[in-house]
Design an enzyme around this catalytic site. Structure first.
Site, PDB file in Angstrom:
ATOM      1  N   THR A  48      -5.661  -1.441  -3.214  1.00  0.00           N
ATOM      2  CA  THR A  48      -5.557  -2.529  -4.195  1.00  0.00           C
ATOM      3  C   THR A  48      -4.099  -2.911  -4.434  1.00  0.00           C
ATOM      4  OG1 THR A  48      -7.610  -1.851  -5.257  1.00  0.00           O
ATOM      5  CG2 THR A  48      -6.139  -3.243  -6.560  1.00  0.00           C
ATOM      6  N   CYS A  49      -3.234  -1.927  -4.427  1.00  0.00           N
ATOM      7  CA  CYS A  49      -1.812  -2.182  -4.660  1.00  0.00           C
ATOM      8  C   CYS A  49      -1.221  -3.059  -3.554  1.00  0.00           C
ATOM      9  CB  CYS A  49      -1.049  -0.859  -4.756  1.00  0.00           C
ATOM     10  SG  CYS A  49      -1.721   0.272  -5.988  1.00  0.00           S
ATOM     11  N   SER A  50      -1.610  -2.788  -2.315  1.00  0.00           N
ATOM     12  CA  SER A  50      -1.063  -3.509  -1.164  1.00  0.00           C
ATOM     13  C   SER A  50      -1.794  -4.812  -0.855  1.00  0.00           C
ATOM     14  CB  SER A  50      -1.110  -2.625   0.089  1.00  0.00           C
ATOM     15  OG  SER A  50      -0.221  -1.553  -0.036  1.00  0.00           O
TER      16      SER A  50
END
Length: 160
Positions: A48-50
């Site tokens: 999700t971060c990337s």
């Protein structure tokens, strides 16, 4: 207890890669003279971060700058990982990639997450805060497994 709107950001050293080397900078020096959105992710290079969180701030970076607001991405990772992640995500010059390697800033904010069940140890909860001259004006902390209130789009909508 976590930091609240109206609180001053804690004075804790963070690290980043600057001019080819590791630079340690305290948060007072970094944030006390500017308006800034600091968003934190549980881990660089994680899905999700990337795929969503960092790309949203990259996409909307100029919209924040047009409002006179700097942007900082923070994670409980080392500065080399943060630099490599920033390069892999085409982070624009000026978007700060900050490392809180020992989670000291994260703990001082009261926004730590126990991710040891995933082999990740202590991490930062997913959040975004807006601070003016080091004082928190907005704080958006995600519920576990969520990605809504810390998105670049949501933060921008609050600033209008």
């Amino acid at each position: 207890m976590s930091i609240q709107v109206g609180d001053r950001l804690p004075e804790i050293p963070l690290q980043r890669i600057q001019n080819g080397g590791v630079e340690t900078v305290d948060t007072n020096t970094l944030f006390s003279e500017r308006n800034v959105v600091i968003f934190a992710v549980p881990g660089a290079f994680t899905p999700t971060c990337s795929e969503r969180h960092l790309p949203g701030f990259v996409e909307h970076y100029e919209a924040f700058r047009a409002k006179g607001i700097d942007v900082a991405c923070m994670s409980v990772n080392d500065p080399f990982v943060m630099q490599a992640w920033g390069e892999s995500q085409d982070v624009p010059d000026g978007l700060m990639m900050l490392a809180d390697g020992n989670a000291e800033f994260t703990r001082a904010l009261g926004l730590e997450l126990d991710a040891s069940g995933y082999g990740m140890g202590t991490r930062a909860k997913r959040f975004a805060l807006y601070a003016e001259q080091g004082v928190v004006k907005q704080l958006n902390v995600e519920a576990p497994g969520e990605y809504r209130v810390s998105s670049a789009e949501h933060v921008l909508s609050q600033l209008d």
